[in-house]
Structure formats: C-alpha cells, structure tokens
Design a protein around this motif. Structure first.
Motif, short mmCIF file in Angstrom:
data_model
loop_
_atom_site.label_atom_id
_atom_site.label_comp_id
_atom_site.label_asym_id
_atom_site.label_seq_id
_atom_site.Cartn_x
_atom_site.Cartn_y
_atom_site.Cartn_z
N ASN A 1 0.04 -5.76 -18.01
CA ASN A 1 0.78 -6.77 -18.26
C ASN A 1 0.11 -7.98 -18.72
OD1 ASN A 1 2.70 -5.73 -16.65
ND2 ASN A 1 1.65 -6.09 -14.69
N ASP B 1 -2.20 -2.97 -14.52
CA ASP B 1 -1.42 -2.72 -13.49
C ASP B 1 -1.58 -1.29 -12.97
OD1 ASP B 1 0.74 -2.58 -11.58
OD2 ASP B 1 2.13 -3.57 -13.11
N THR C 1 5.51 -4.89 -21.37
CA THR C 1 4.46 -4.16 -20.34
C THR C 1 3.58 -3.29 -21.75
OG1 THR C 1 5.60 -3.60 -18.44
CG2 THR C 1 3.93 -2.23 -19.08
#
Length: 160
Positions: A158, A33, A137
């Motif tokens: 993720n 991410d 996460t």
C-alpha cells in the motif's frame, strides 16, 4: 474503396490508443501489507539451495522516468533502463537484470549467481518480478527458478 479507407484509419488509430493508455503510476513509497501477501517461511539453516523466494522487503521506493525505473528495497537500489541494457547489482550474490513494460505491467527479468558453500559451489538462479497496480495496491509477483525447481509468490503493498 471506402472499406480500405476505414480499415487504414483503424490501423493508424491503434498505436495512438495504446499510447494514450500509458503505463501505471508505480512511483512512490510502498509498505508491505503482510495480510494480503503470500507468506515466506524462513530458510532452514544448512539447507540445500532451493528456488524459494526470499522474504519481501517491508518497504519499496519506486521512481519512474521516461527511460529508467529505480527500485529501492532493503537498503539496496537498482536503476534499470528500458532500452534493454543489463543492470548489475550485488545483493545476496551477483545480479543482472533488465526492465520492460508489458501490457501495463513492469517486468524485471533477472539472473543471480552466488557461492553456496563448498558442497554446492556456485549456484545460478533466474527469475521475473512483475509489478502492477490495481485499486491503489501494488502487487509484486516474484517467480524464482533454481536448481530445485520454480517458486512463485505474490506480495501486496500500500502507498505510504
């Protein structure tokens, strides 16, 4: 006497409670991410060896067993044993590392030696990659130490 019995019961219960907490589930395929991750500038061509953290893998695949953890990234895979045995792999130089659980975090401690060219010769780096999961996460905090100092970056992934 009763205080001693209670204290002994508390001491005996502590390892059971710690074992029940277990380690986080890091297993799976994780996608970077970039918006939640530290940015890594590209290395300058011909620059001196610095401790800068390399760009993160766009995808990580982690497999965890009772006595090992396997981490695959960027076409490279390494299997680490939790018994302290050193693992060897070749990626941007010769690497050696160990894995251990530390308070619910996976810690990979490593050393890298590589030839940086005729001016610098062989260069040694060391570092620690800390893997933790919170709210779905995966966070990987990479600390790299080299001839020019220490650099730390955090990368968020993720589940994919």
């Amino acid at each position: 006497m009763m205080k001693i019995v209670r204290a002994w019961a508390l001491v005996m219960a502590m390892p059971i409670a710690a074992a029940a907490q277990g380690n986080p589930d890091l297993a799976g395929t994780w996608a970077l991410d970039a918006a939640k991750s530290d940015q890594v500038p590209p290395a300058a061509r011909g620059a001196a060896a610095t401790p800068s953290t390399p760009p993160p893998a766009r995808q990580l695949t982690i497999s965890v067993a009772a006595d090992t953890v396997s981490i695959a990234q960027g076409g490279q895979s390494a299997v680490f044993k939790f018994d302290g045995t050193e693992t060897f792999w070749f990626q941007s130089g010769e690497n050696r590392g160990t894995a251990a659980w530390d308070g619910g975090r996976l810690v990979i401690s490593w050393k890298r030696d590589f030839f940086a060219g005729p001016r610098q010769g062989y260069v040694a780096y060391s570092g620690k990659d800390v893997y933790s999961v919170a709210a779905g996460t995966l966070t990987v905090e990479k600390t790299t130490t080299g001839p020019a100092g220490t650099d730390t970056k955090k990368f968020a992934y993720n589940k994919s």
